[in-house]
Motif scaffolding. Structure first.
Motif, PDB file in Angstrom:
ATOM      1  N   PRO A 224      -6.240   1.688   6.840  1.00 60.35           N
ATOM      2  CA  PRO A 224      -6.146   0.321   6.317  1.00 60.35           C
ATOM      3  C   PRO A 224      -4.990   0.110   5.353  1.00 60.35           C
ATOM      4  N   PHE A 225      -4.676   1.104   4.527  1.00 60.79           N
ATOM      5  CA  PHE A 225      -3.603   0.910   3.548  1.00 60.79           C
ATOM      6  C   PHE A 225      -2.243   0.749   4.225  1.00 60.79           C
ATOM      7  N   ALA A 226      -2.093   1.264   5.463  1.00 60.82           N
ATOM      8  CA  ALA A 226      -0.829   1.096   6.173  1.00 60.82           C
ATOM      9  C   ALA A 226      -0.569  -0.383   6.446  1.00 60.82           C
ATOM     10  N   GLY A 227      -1.564  -1.063   6.991  1.00 61.73           N
ATOM     11  CA  GLY A 227      -1.407  -2.490   7.256  1.00 61.73           C
ATOM     12  C   GLY A 227      -1.207  -3.299   5.987  1.00 61.73           C
ATOM     13  N   GLU A 228      -1.878  -2.900   4.913  1.00 64.76           N
ATOM     14  CA  GLU A 228      -1.741  -3.623   3.646  1.00 64.76           C
ATOM     15  C   GLU A 228      -0.321  -3.523   3.104  1.00 64.76           C
ATOM     16  N   LEU A 229       0.251  -2.326   3.135  1.00 67.75           N
ATOM     17  CA  LEU A 229       1.600  -2.148   2.607  1.00 67.75           C
ATOM     18  C   LEU A 229       2.644  -2.811   3.500  1.00 67.75           C
ATOM     19  N   VAL A 230       2.430  -2.796   4.810  1.00 64.24           N
ATOM     20  CA  VAL A 230       3.347  -3.488   5.711  1.00 64.24           C
ATOM     21  C   VAL A 230       3.272  -4.994   5.493  1.00 64.24           C
ATOM     22  N   ALA A 231       2.072  -5.522   5.287  1.00 60.75           N
ATOM     23  CA  ALA A 231       1.931  -6.959   4.999  1.00 60.75           C
ATOM     24  C   ALA A 231       2.675  -7.313   3.716  1.00 60.75           C
ATOM     25  N   ASP A 232       2.563  -6.477   2.695  1.00 58.75           N
ATOM     26  CA  ASP A 232       3.296  -6.716   1.445  1.00 58.75           C
ATOM     27  C   ASP A 232       4.797  -6.739   1.698  1.00 58.75           C
ATOM     28  N   GLY A 233       5.270  -5.786   2.532  1.00 60.92           N
ATOM     29  CA  GLY A 233       6.696  -5.734   2.828  1.00 60.92           C
ATOM     30  C   GLY A 233       7.175  -6.951   3.595  1.00 60.92           C
ATOM     31  N   LEU A 234       6.386  -7.422   4.544  1.00 59.70           N
ATOM     32  CA  LEU A 234       6.754  -8.614   5.302  1.00 59.70           C
ATOM     33  C   LEU A 234       6.811  -9.835   4.401  1.00 59.70           C
ATOM     34  N   ARG A 235       5.827  -9.971   3.539  1.00 57.70           N
ATOM     35  CA  ARG A 235       5.823 -11.128   2.632  1.00 57.70           C
ATOM     36  C   ARG A 235       7.006 -11.074   1.670  1.00 57.70           C
ATOM     37  N   ALA A 236       7.332  -9.865   1.197  1.00 58.21           N
ATOM     38  CA  ALA A 236       8.474  -9.733   0.295  1.00 58.21           C
ATOM     39  C   ALA A 236       9.779 -10.124   0.988  1.00 58.21           C
ATOM     40  N   ALA A 237       9.827  -9.925   2.309  1.00 54.02           N
ATOM     41  CA  ALA A 237      11.014 -10.290   3.075  1.00 54.02           C
ATOM     42  C   ALA A 237      11.049 -11.778   3.420  1.00 54.02           C
ATOM     43  N   GLY A 238       9.953 -12.488   3.140  1.00 48.60           N
ATOM     44  CA  GLY A 238       9.914 -13.917   3.404  1.00 48.60           C
ATOM     45  C   GLY A 238       9.133 -14.324   4.634  1.00 48.60           C
ATOM     46  N   VAL A 239       8.400 -13.392   5.234  1.00 48.02           N
ATOM     47  CA  VAL A 239       7.560 -13.732   6.392  1.00 48.02           C
ATOM     48  C   VAL A 239       6.273 -14.385   5.902  1.00 48.02           C
ATOM     49  N   VAL A 437      -6.644  17.305  10.461  1.00 46.19           N
ATOM     50  CA  VAL A 437      -6.884  16.566  11.702  1.00 46.19           C
ATOM     51  C   VAL A 437      -6.157  15.222  11.720  1.00 46.19           C
ATOM     52  N   GLY A 438      -5.560  14.823  10.593  1.00 40.13           N
ATOM     53  CA  GLY A 438      -4.828  13.559  10.571  1.00 40.13           C
ATOM     54  C   GLY A 438      -3.986  13.425   9.327  1.00 40.13           C
ATOM     55  N   VAL A 439      -2.821  12.794   9.472  1.00 43.52           N
ATOM     56  CA  VAL A 439      -1.916  12.552   8.351  1.00 43.52           C
ATOM     57  C   VAL A 439      -1.287  11.182   8.538  1.00 43.52           C
ATOM     58  N   THR A 440      -1.181  10.415   7.455  1.00 41.67           N
ATOM     59  CA  THR A 440      -0.504   9.119   7.479  1.00 41.67           C
ATOM     60  C   THR A 440       0.420   9.017   6.275  1.00 41.67           C
ATOM     61  N   PHE A 441       1.665   8.629   6.526  1.00 40.63           N
ATOM     62  CA  PHE A 441       2.630   8.354   5.461  1.00 40.63           C
ATOM     63  C   PHE A 441       3.063   6.901   5.571  1.00 40.63           C
ATOM     64  N   VAL A 442       3.200   6.216   4.444  1.00 35.75           N
ATOM     65  CA  VAL A 442       3.759   4.868   4.417  1.00 35.75           C
ATOM     66  C   VAL A 442       4.800   4.823   3.316  1.00 35.75           C
ATOM     67  N   GLY A 443       6.016   4.411   3.667  1.00 40.59           N
ATOM     68  CA  GLY A 443       7.079   4.318   2.678  1.00 40.59           C
ATOM     69  C   GLY A 443       8.432   4.359   3.355  1.00 40.59           C
ATOM     70  N   PRO A 444       9.492   4.056   2.624  1.00 40.37           N
ATOM     71  CA  PRO A 444      10.833   4.141   3.203  1.00 40.37           C
ATOM     72  C   PRO A 444      11.165   5.565   3.645  1.00 40.37           C
ATOM     73  N   GLY A 445      11.705   5.698   4.849  1.00 40.76           N
ATOM     74  CA  GLY A 445      12.177   6.984   5.322  1.00 40.76           C
ATOM     75  C   GLY A 445      11.128   7.992   5.736  1.00 40.76           C
ATOM     76  N   VAL A 446       9.870   7.595   5.837  1.00 37.07           N
ATOM     77  CA  VAL A 446       8.821   8.590   6.100  1.00 37.07           C
ATOM     78  C   VAL A 446       8.777   9.049   7.553  1.00 37.07           C
ATOM     79  N   SER A 447       9.490   8.373   8.438  1.00 36.24           N
ATOM     80  CA  SER A 447       9.452   8.796   9.841  1.00 36.24           C
ATOM     81  C   SER A 447       9.902  10.246   9.994  1.00 36.24           C
ATOM     82  N   GLU A 448      10.825  10.682   9.150  1.00 34.64           N
ATOM     83  CA  GLU A 448      11.325  12.055   9.269  1.00 34.64           C
ATOM     84  C   GLU A 448      10.357  13.083   8.688  1.00 34.64           C
ATOM     85  N   LEU A 449       9.279  12.643   8.063  1.00 31.27           N
ATOM     86  CA  LEU A 449       8.241  13.567   7.606  1.00 31.27           C
ATOM     87  C   LEU A 449       7.237  13.888   8.710  1.00 31.27           C
TER      88      LEU A 449
END
Length: 489
Positions: A224-239, A437-449
């Motif tokens: 759930p926190f992934a969607g929350e942080l993405v929503a914050d990022g979209l709103r900050a961008a003006g969506v 059994v599971g890992v989630t990262f949210v943040g700039p540049g985390v794809s390389e983790l």
């Protein structure tokens, strides 16, 4: 047989229907083993990923991330100032990554690899038989000595029964990744990966974007926190992000003069109205199996194909029919389709050589990672990178688990990556087996983790051994220490 059909069947060892990344990889594996292989394709060789999905969408999104990274660091922030993306340059770069929607390069790769290509619509015509209808209506009959693999992928789904939807000419991922111009106003319907990524891209290119989501959050299959942080990022961008919103009807009409631009009006479930120049529907996928001849082998057309772990289609006698990639609904991700293709190719070759299959968990002919370790990146701002099970999924599976969360911004490497870095990490540990059994990262540049997490999950590396995998300082990967410390108590 029609009068225009070739009279003599053409014989191959393996026939692959669909020349996307999955089909190409199946064909590559079987051809490399010496099996005479043909691939059948009705559109562009390279498939959805190359021309209408992964490559063009990420080409649109990479400049967004690059600019955000530059603005996140004092010094580079002043260099870029208040500059904005150059839409023409971004779209031109996107076009280069799709080879301007020409498949000459990929066709040449097939030739160089020794794989035959037949252009046209392929359909099963019986056991190990495929008819191919060309654009001019002529037909060819192909016969496989060993196997046929269906790798036709998936298509976007539009909701049924919405008044005015067809007349509104909505975008799907194809139009949204290939548009030659930037719409002034874009409405996006759907809060999954396609919706949030393309909302991110087109907003950065200058569109006024409204994101309409029927549910209460974004990215519902992730933490759930992934969607929350993405929503914050979209709103900050003006969506303009709106939850609990449905589209009741649409109308495309002229705006002003007869030769002026046309706009679409969306009537919302609460009676509100929204006007946009284009509307993108990102509301799910369905298999491309409605017209591939499944009825000729006793299967129901249009549905997902059930397969075992070797990607052999269930319900068809003889073990000659395979389905890899999106069509089997195991994991609708390009890299998982390519992974399944490697498994499928190995299984076809083993059968052809008279060898038994190793379909044990993590065996050479079992696509075990589909259920245990399928990684995924969402290229929004911030990025989301996840592999394995969420906490909720692990608990629903009956595992005794412990979730450890950590603020990514508190890691030294993250503070160097960007000023005021914000992000979050979660690791889900199986306490009985003492593995991740599971890992989630949210943040700039985390794809390389993500790949390190994938190795830990797929490899079922014991927690005690992970403690000795020392992350370099100062990197964002130091978050692994904090997660492991939390697990060990």
């Amino acid at each position: 047989m029609t009068s225009s059909q070739s009279t003599a069947p053409e014989e191959y060892d393996v026939i692959v229907i669909g020349a996307g990344p999955t089909g190409e990889n199946v064909a590559d594996r079987t051809a490399a083993a010496g099996l005479r292989t043909v691939i059948v394709e009705s559109e562009l060789v390279g498939g959805e990923c190359s021309y209408w999905a992964c490559m063009p969408s990420k080409a649109l999104l990479r400049p967004v991330a690059a600019l955000a990274d530059a603005r996140a660091v004092a010094g580079s922030r002043e260099a870029v100032g208040g500059g904005v993306l150059d839409p023409a340059a971004v779209l031109a770069r996107r076009d280069s990554f799709t080879s301007h929607w020409q498949d000459d390069g990929q066709v040449q790769w097939l030739r160089d690899t020794g794989i035959d290509l037949v252009r046209g619509h392929g359909r099963l015509a019986g056991e190990r038989q495929v008819t191919v209808e060309a654009e001019d209506g002529s037909e060819r009959l192909l016969v496989a000595r060993h196997a046929v693999a269906i790798c036709t992928g998936s298509r976007p789904v539009l909701p049924q029964g919405v008044p005015g939807l067809a007349g509104a000419r909505p975008w799907t991922n194809r139009e949204a990744t290939g548009s030659p111009t930037v719409p002034r106003r874009l409405a996006v319907v759907g809060g999954g990966v396609v919706g949030v990524e393309l909302a991110t891209a087109w907003r950065a290119l200058g569109s006024e974007v409204t994101l309409l989501v029927r549910g209460s959050g974004l990215l519902p299959r992730m933490e759930p926190f992934a969607g929350e942080l993405v929503a914050d990022g979209l709103r900050a961008a003006g969506v303009d992000v709106r939850f609990g919103t449905e589209v009741a009807s649409l109308e495309r009409r002229a705006a002003g003069a007869d030769d002026g631009p046309r706009e679409v009006t969306l009537v919302l479930g609460d009676g509100g109205r929204l006007t946009a120049d284009e509307v993108l529907y990102a509301t799910g996928r369905a298999p491309r199996t409605a017209d591939v001849g499944l009825e000729q082998v006793g299967l129901h057309p249009g549905g997902w194909l059930d397969v075992d772990d070797s990607c052999t289609v269930l319900g068809v006698d003889g073990g000659w029919l395979y389905a890899a990639g999106d069509v089997n609904h195991r994991a609708l991700l390009t890299h998982q389709g390519k992974y399944q293709a490697r498994i499928t190719g190995a299984a076809i070759v083993a059968h052809a050589e008279g060898r038994s299959l190793d379909t044990t968990r993590w065996g050479a002919h079992a696509a075990s990672a589909d259920s245990a370790g399928a990684p995924q990146v969402v290229f929004t701002t911030p990025e989301v990178a996840a592999v394995g099970l969420t906490l909720d999924a692990a608990e629903r599976a009956g595992l005794r688990v412990k979730a450890i969360d950590h603020d990514l911004g508190a890691v030294a490497g993250a503070s160097l990556y960007g000023d005021d870095y914000e992000g979050r990490a979660r690791a889900v540990f199986d306490l009985d087996r003492e593995v991740l059994v599971g890992v989630t990262f949210v943040g700039p540049g985390v794809s390389e983790l993500l790949h390190s997490a994938t190795v830990a999950v797929v490899g079922e590396v014991p927690i005690d051994r992970l403690w000795h995998a020392v992350p370099a300082y100062p990197t964002i990967s130091e978050v692994w220490l904090r997660l492991l410390e939390g697990c060990r108590g």
